[in-house]
Scaffold this motif. Sequence first.
Motif, short mmCIF file in Angstrom:
data_model
loop_
_atom_site.label_atom_id
_atom_site.label_comp_id
_atom_site.label_asym_id
_atom_site.label_seq_id
_atom_site.Cartn_x
_atom_site.Cartn_y
_atom_site.Cartn_z
N THR A 142 0.89 -1.24 0.08
CA THR A 142 0.01 -0.15 -0.10
C THR A 142 0.86 1.26 0.11
O THR A 142 0.42 2.31 -0.21
CB THR A 142 -0.96 0.02 1.14
OG1 THR A 142 -0.17 0.09 2.44
CG2 THR A 142 -1.85 -0.99 1.03
N GLY A 143 2.29 1.25 0.24
CA GLY A 143 2.95 2.31 0.24
C GLY A 143 3.18 2.84 -1.25
O GLY A 143 3.00 2.27 -2.22
N TYR A 144 4.22 3.75 -1.27
CA TYR A 144 4.82 4.25 -2.64
C TYR A 144 6.03 4.13 -2.94
O TYR A 144 6.82 4.38 -3.87
CB TYR A 144 4.42 5.64 -2.67
CG TYR A 144 2.86 6.37 -2.58
CD1 TYR A 144 2.30 6.08 -3.66
CD2 TYR A 144 2.45 6.58 -1.31
CE1 TYR A 144 0.87 6.51 -3.84
CE2 TYR A 144 1.21 7.08 -1.48
CZ TYR A 144 0.17 6.80 -2.46
OH TYR A 144 -0.90 7.20 -2.71
N SER A 145 6.89 3.09 -2.07
CA SER A 145 8.26 2.93 -2.18
C SER A 145 8.31 1.89 -2.99
O SER A 145 7.38 1.00 -3.60
CB SER A 145 8.96 2.39 -1.00
OG SER A 145 8.39 1.16 -0.53
N SER A 146 9.41 1.80 -3.65
CA SER A 146 9.93 0.43 -4.56
C SER A 146 10.32 -0.76 -3.71
O SER A 146 10.14 -0.43 -2.55
CB SER A 146 11.23 0.75 -5.28
OG SER A 146 12.37 0.68 -4.57
N MET A 147 10.45 -1.74 -4.41
CA MET A 147 10.90 -2.85 -3.58
C MET A 147 12.26 -3.22 -3.41
O MET A 147 12.83 -4.08 -3.02
CB MET A 147 10.17 -4.30 -4.06
CG MET A 147 8.73 -4.12 -4.23
SD MET A 147 7.80 -5.73 -4.41
CE MET A 147 7.69 -5.74 -6.08
N SER A 148 12.95 -2.24 -3.75
CA SER A 148 14.36 -2.42 -3.65
C SER A 148 15.14 -2.77 -2.60
O SER A 148 16.09 -3.53 -2.25
CB SER A 148 15.19 -1.51 -4.45
OG SER A 148 14.92 -0.18 -3.74
N TYR A 149 14.48 -2.43 -1.21
CA TYR A 149 14.83 -2.58 -0.11
C TYR A 149 14.54 -4.01 0.28
O TYR A 149 15.49 -4.58 1.03
CB TYR A 149 13.84 -1.96 0.98
CG TYR A 149 12.56 -2.26 1.06
CD1 TYR A 149 12.10 -3.28 1.68
CD2 TYR A 149 11.55 -1.39 0.24
CE1 TYR A 149 10.67 -3.69 1.64
CE2 TYR A 149 10.20 -1.78 0.44
CZ TYR A 149 9.74 -2.84 1.07
OH TYR A 149 8.71 -3.44 1.09
N LEU A 150 13.86 -4.88 -0.58
CA LEU A 150 13.83 -6.33 -0.25
C LEU A 150 15.21 -6.85 -0.70
O LEU A 150 15.46 -8.05 -0.25
CB LEU A 150 12.77 -7.07 -1.04
CG LEU A 150 11.40 -6.50 -0.62
CD1 LEU A 150 10.34 -7.12 -1.72
CD2 LEU A 150 10.96 -6.96 0.76
N LYS A 151 16.13 -6.14 -1.48
CA LYS A 151 17.50 -7.00 -1.80
C LYS A 151 18.26 -6.79 -0.91
O LYS A 151 19.55 -7.55 -0.77
CB LYS A 151 17.96 -6.04 -2.92
CG LYS A 151 17.20 -6.24 -4.45
CD LYS A 151 17.77 -6.02 -5.51
CE LYS A 151 18.25 -4.56 -5.67
NZ LYS A 151 18.87 -4.26 -7.07
N LEU A 152 18.34 -5.97 0.24
CA LEU A 152 18.94 -6.00 1.49
C LEU A 152 19.05 -7.25 2.08
O LEU A 152 20.00 -7.60 2.97
CB LEU A 152 18.71 -4.84 2.28
CG LEU A 152 18.51 -3.41 1.82
CD1 LEU A 152 18.15 -2.28 2.69
CD2 LEU A 152 20.07 -3.13 1.48
#
Length: 293
Positions: A184-194
């Motif tokens: 529901t947020g507006y962020s990308s999913m790139s933080y999942l790569k951490l």
Amino acid sequence: AAKTEERNAFRFYSPRMQADARRRIALASELRKALSESEFRLMYQPTVEMRTGRIVAVEALLRWYHPQRGLIAPGEFIPMAEKLGLIRRIDQWVLQAACEQMSAWDKAGLPPLRMAVNVSANWFGQANFVDEIRMLLESRRLAPERLMLEITEGAILRLGEEMERTLHALHSLGVGVAIDDFGTGYSSMSYLKLRAIDYLKIDQSFVAGLPDDASDGAIVESMLTLCRRLDISPIAEGIETEEQHRFLLRAGCVEGQGFLYSRPVEPDVIAQLLSPGRRQNNSHLRLVPPEAG
Ligand code: C2E
Ligand code: MG
Ligand code: MG
Ligand code: MG
């Protein structure tokens, strides 16, 4: 001319909107007193392992019992507390109280649960956040694995580089990190790569349409695939019907939370649910009658 227009525009506010605005202003000033006057309480909502119906965690949810206005929901006062710069102290109070509760249940001989606590970006973003968490857990002799912090995608977006360090530090400390209201947020999913996220909480807005809504079905199934591939444990929120439960279970969801099992309840209800004599099996999805809590 602009002045008159402004004044005229004000007349378009309905009495209802004026009352709302007055309430907001009053609440904002009263919120400052709420902590010192002990007007906050925590309720706890069980999270179940979907396959067995066993309670594996509880989420601490904040309630404000206002002496005159009665119960006020967090949806109304949390955003206010964020704007007023009060959220950090409130979140600290919540974490402290939730850890105390966990110790109390431990002392009462109940099986160890995971405790989920919601934290806002304002506190999560502070440089000493992880140290504060570590010290609190040490002082209460609680294993870090017992705690799970829930943050929203919005919070991650606001943190930038600091976020990466904080997430890794929490992860290596052993504290669980969950993304709340996932999708529901507006962020990308790139933080999942951490690779520092342990849980994704599938937002209730996607669960609501299950099993009939094809879009919700597709979105939820994709989220579950994503979790499997990234070794993240999925938790579905807002499960209200047995049909939703069945769909999610079949699609591979691991844990669930929702009114179907139990509303947020007082700590003594949790203690009863966990008491050793009580049988826990999946023949009764409902842990607590719907009217309770
Ligand atoms: P959240 O963390 O996503 O919590 C889930 C919300 O959904 C809770 O509302 C819960 O009562 C509600 N819920 C649970 N199961 C169902 C269901 O089956 N159907 C429906 N319709 N709703 C369900 P609540 O307690 O009003 O909290 C709202 C939000 O306020 C939370 O959303 C969280 O973002 C925030 N919040 C609550 N406590 C705290 C806190 O201590 N600190 C911070 N920073 N935020 C908090
Ligand atoms: Mg939450
Ligand atoms: Mg949520
Ligand atoms: Mg929410």
